[in-house]
Design an enzyme around this catalytic site. Structure first.
Site, PDB file in Angstrom:
ATOM      1  N   ASP A   1      12.910   7.474   6.950  1.00 32.72           N
ATOM      2  CA  ASP A   1      12.813   7.066   5.552  1.00 32.72           C
ATOM      3  C   ASP A   1      13.495   5.709   5.341  1.00 32.72           C
ATOM      4  O   ASP A   1      14.640   5.513   5.778  1.00 32.72           O
ATOM      5  CB  ASP A   1      13.526   8.159   4.729  1.00 32.72           C
ATOM      6  CG  ASP A   1      13.270   8.071   3.254  1.00 32.72           C
ATOM      7  OD1 ASP A   1      13.353   6.967   2.690  1.00 32.72           O
ATOM      8  OD2 ASP A   1      13.012   9.124   2.654  1.00 32.72           O
TER       9      ASP A   1
ATOM     10  N   ASP B   1       2.149   5.793  -0.575  1.00 38.64           N
ATOM     11  CA  ASP B   1       1.534   7.090  -0.907  1.00 38.64           C
ATOM     12  C   ASP B   1       1.337   7.174  -2.418  1.00 38.64           C
ATOM     13  O   ASP B   1       2.292   6.993  -3.183  1.00 38.64           O
ATOM     14  CB  ASP B   1       2.451   8.241  -0.452  1.00 38.64           C
ATOM     15  CG  ASP B   1       2.474   8.364   1.064  1.00 38.64           C
ATOM     16  OD1 ASP B   1       1.458   8.054   1.711  1.00 38.64           O
ATOM     17  OD2 ASP B   1       3.526   8.757   1.607  1.00 38.64           O
TER      18      ASP B   1
ATOM     19  N   LYS C   1      -1.085  13.165  -8.774  1.00 39.69           N
ATOM     20  CA  LYS C   1      -0.820  14.113  -9.868  1.00 39.69           C
ATOM     21  C   LYS C   1       0.381  13.651 -10.674  1.00 39.69           C
ATOM     22  O   LYS C   1       1.403  13.267 -10.096  1.00 39.69           O
ATOM     23  CB  LYS C   1      -0.544  15.507  -9.302  1.00 39.69           C
ATOM     24  CG  LYS C   1      -1.761  16.128  -8.659  1.00 39.69           C
ATOM     25  CD  LYS C   1      -1.444  17.533  -8.184  1.00 39.69           C
ATOM     26  CE  LYS C   1      -2.680  18.103  -7.514  1.00 39.69           C
ATOM     27  NZ  LYS C   1      -2.360  19.080  -6.489  1.00 39.69           N
TER      28      LYS C   1
ATOM     29  N   ASP D   1      -4.387   0.219  -4.164  1.00 43.13           N
ATOM     30  CA  ASP D   1      -5.724   0.346  -4.751  1.00 43.13           C
ATOM     31  C   ASP D   1      -5.702   1.359  -5.894  1.00 43.13           C
ATOM     32  O   ASP D   1      -6.752   1.711  -6.411  1.00 43.13           O
ATOM     33  CB  ASP D   1      -6.713   0.826  -3.673  1.00 43.13           C
ATOM     34  CG  ASP D   1      -6.270   2.151  -3.068  1.00 43.13           C
ATOM     35  OD1 ASP D   1      -5.071   2.288  -2.768  1.00 43.13           O
ATOM     36  OD2 ASP D   1      -7.119   3.057  -2.912  1.00 43.13           O
TER      37      ASP D   1
ATOM     38  N   THR E   1      -4.806  -3.694   5.960  1.00 37.43           N
ATOM     39  CA  THR E   1      -4.290  -2.526   6.688  1.00 37.43           C
ATOM     40  C   THR E   1      -5.367  -1.438   6.749  1.00 37.43           C
ATOM     41  O   THR E   1      -6.393  -1.521   6.081  1.00 37.43           O
ATOM     42  CB  THR E   1      -3.055  -1.955   5.968  1.00 37.43           C
ATOM     43  OG1 THR E   1      -3.483  -1.445   4.699  1.00 37.43           O
ATOM     44  CG2 THR E   1      -1.980  -3.008   5.779  1.00 37.43           C
TER      45      THR E   1
ATOM     46  N   GLU F   1      -6.054  -0.112   3.372  1.00 30.19           N
ATOM     47  CA  GLU F   1      -6.856  -1.014   2.537  1.00 30.19           C
ATOM     48  C   GLU F   1      -8.322  -0.935   2.956  1.00 30.19           C
ATOM     49  O   GLU F   1      -9.221  -0.895   2.106  1.00 30.19           O
ATOM     50  CB  GLU F   1      -6.370  -2.457   2.654  1.00 30.19           C
ATOM     51  CG  GLU F   1      -7.275  -3.379   1.830  1.00 30.19           C
ATOM     52  CD  GLU F   1      -6.663  -4.723   1.544  1.00 30.19           C
ATOM     53  OE1 GLU F   1      -5.970  -4.857   0.529  1.00 30.19           O
ATOM     54  OE2 GLU F   1      -6.892  -5.648   2.342  1.00 30.19           O
TER      55      GLU F   1
HETATM   56  C1  LIG Z   1      -0.726   5.559   2.449  1.00 27.10           C
HETATM   57  S1  LIG Z   1       0.203   5.201   3.880  1.00 27.10           S
HETATM   58  C2  LIG Z   1      -0.056   3.446   4.076  1.00 27.10           C
HETATM   59  C3  LIG Z   1       0.308   2.949   5.439  1.00 27.10           C
HETATM   60  C4  LIG Z   1       0.168   1.449   5.657  1.00 27.10           C
HETATM   61  N1  LIG Z   1       1.151   0.702   4.877  1.00 27.10           N
HETATM   62  C5  LIG Z   1      -1.223   0.964   5.359  1.00 27.10           C
HETATM   63  O1  LIG Z   1      -1.383   0.210   4.386  1.00 27.10           O
HETATM   64  O2  LIG Z   1      -2.134   1.326   6.098  1.00 27.10           O
HETATM   65  C6  LIG Z   1       1.882   5.232   3.247  1.00 27.10           C
HETATM   66  C7  LIG Z   1       2.912   5.358   4.325  1.00 27.10           C
HETATM   67  O3  LIG Z   1       4.196   5.251   3.758  1.00 27.10           O
HETATM   68  C8  LIG Z   1       5.059   6.112   4.483  1.00 27.10           C
HETATM   69  N2  LIG Z   1       6.233   6.393   3.624  1.00 27.10           N
HETATM   70  C9  LIG Z   1       6.262   7.179   2.528  1.00 27.10           C
HETATM   71  N3  LIG Z   1       7.510   7.217   2.006  1.00 27.10           N
HETATM   72  C10 LIG Z   1       8.285   6.436   2.815  1.00 27.10           C
HETATM   73  C11 LIG Z   1       9.662   6.096   2.816  1.00 27.10           C
HETATM   74  N4  LIG Z   1      10.505   6.593   1.902  1.00 27.10           N
HETATM   75  N5  LIG Z   1      10.109   5.273   3.787  1.00 27.10           N
HETATM   76  C12 LIG Z   1       9.269   4.790   4.721  1.00 27.10           C
HETATM   77  N6  LIG Z   1       7.955   5.089   4.775  1.00 27.10           N
HETATM   78  C13 LIG Z   1       7.468   5.902   3.836  1.00 27.10           C
HETATM   79  C14 LIG Z   1       4.216   7.317   4.790  1.00 27.10           C
HETATM   80  O4  LIG Z   1       4.700   8.077   5.878  1.00 27.10           O
HETATM   81  C15 LIG Z   1       2.860   6.687   5.069  1.00 27.10           C
HETATM   82  O5  LIG Z   1       2.652   6.454   6.440  1.00 27.10           O
END
Ligand SMILES: C[S@@+](CC[C@H](N)C(=O)[O-])C[C@H]1O[C@@H](n2cnc3c(N)ncnc32)[C@H](O)[C@@H]1O
Length: 249
Positions: free
Chosen positions: A128, A150, A154, A186, A219, A222
């Site tokens: 994290d 993420d 909801k 997005d 990414t 995206e």
């Molecule tokens: C929707 S994915 C997007 C991944 C990448 N940035 C992309 O654009 O393809 C969001 C990522 O953020 C990570 N994530 C969520 N909360 C986090 C946190 N507190 N610290 C680090 N990473 C986190 C998740 O594990 C996930 O892999």
């Protein structure tokens, strides 16, 4: 003036032996090669003193130890498969980029890309981002990226989003005055929340529109959003001076 933004005098957060993380840490079975990257490469790239298990007292780290010198430090929060992070590292060899990602399959993907790209200015924390923010001294970061966080669509889950004060205040504390914070998403409602919450944490909005940054590297998420017809938005914030974001006496 806002009354919640952290300042240089903001005390370090309490020790975090345990904290809520609602995302996935493990996905489908790793390929043999990916297990090899984790076993062989992660140890050397993983900075010491960040995880609460290793540093339960949350003693601040010296950012100079991350890359062995005083180079500018950038942070990528949730690097996913690592495409943006590796490309940014290759283009900016004089900076050091620390990436935080609890999803171990993403970490393995990143490590494969690092081998191919041969970049040497990355550090990887498989956890994290808040664990790193706990132990960085104030104003250590020159730039931060939050790409396709993420979405937690909801309404009752909106408080899990990264753009909440629990996440943003430690980030603001760790960022230098004038440092840039970029968010790509997005999800229109995510950007709505970001535009409300990020300034409250001590950042000024610079821009928010559908035009990506000149050095943007698209990414996986995206690409998925574009395939599914969703529209990316890109926001740039700047950390306002720590002194000017001080709470009124
Ligand atoms: C929707 S994915 C997007 C991944 C990448 N940035 C992309 O654009 O393809 C969001 C990522 O953020 C990570 N994530 C969520 N909360 C986090 C946190 N507190 N610290 C680090 N990473 C986190 C998740 O594990 C996930 O892999």
């Amino acid at each position: 003036m806002n009354d919640t933004a952290p300042t240089d005098k903001t005390p370090a957060p309490p020790p975090a032996r345990w904290r809520n993380f609602y995302g996935r840490r493990v996905g489908k079975t790793l390929r043999v090669a990916q297990k090899g990257y984790l076993a062989e490469d992660l140890g050397a790239l993983r900075p010491a003193g960040i995880s609460p298990d290793e540093n339960p007292g949350r003693t601040p780290i010296d950012p100079g130890t991350l890359f062995g010198d005083a180079r500018p430090l950038w942070l990528e929060i949730g690097f996913g498969g690592g495409e943006h992070m590796v490309a940014m590292a290759a283009r900016n060899p004089a900076v050091g980029i620390v990436g935080c990602e609890p999803y171990i399959n993403g970490v393995a993907m990143l490590l494969g890309k690092i081998r191919l790209a041969g970049v040497h200015n990355l550090a990887v924390y498989p956890g994290d981002a808040r664990d790193l923010l706990d132990v960085l001294p104030p104003a250590a970061l020159a730039k931060a990226f939050l790409n396709y966080p993420d979405p937690w669509p909801k309404r009752r889950h909106h408080r899990r989003r990264f753009v909440t004060q629990d996440h943003l205040q430690p980030l603001a504390r760790a960022m230098a005055p004038g440092a840039e914070f970029r968010i790509a998403t997005d999800i229109a409602d995510y950007m709505r929340q970001a535009l409300e919450e990020v300034p409250r944490a001590g950042f000024a909005l610079v821009s928010c529109n559908g035009a990506a940054w000149d050095d943007w590297v698209s990414t996986r998420y995206e690409q998925k959003a574009l395939r599914e017809g969703r529209v990316p938005q890109y926001a740039t914030f700047r950390r306002v001076s720590h002194a000017s974001s001080a709470a009124p006496a």
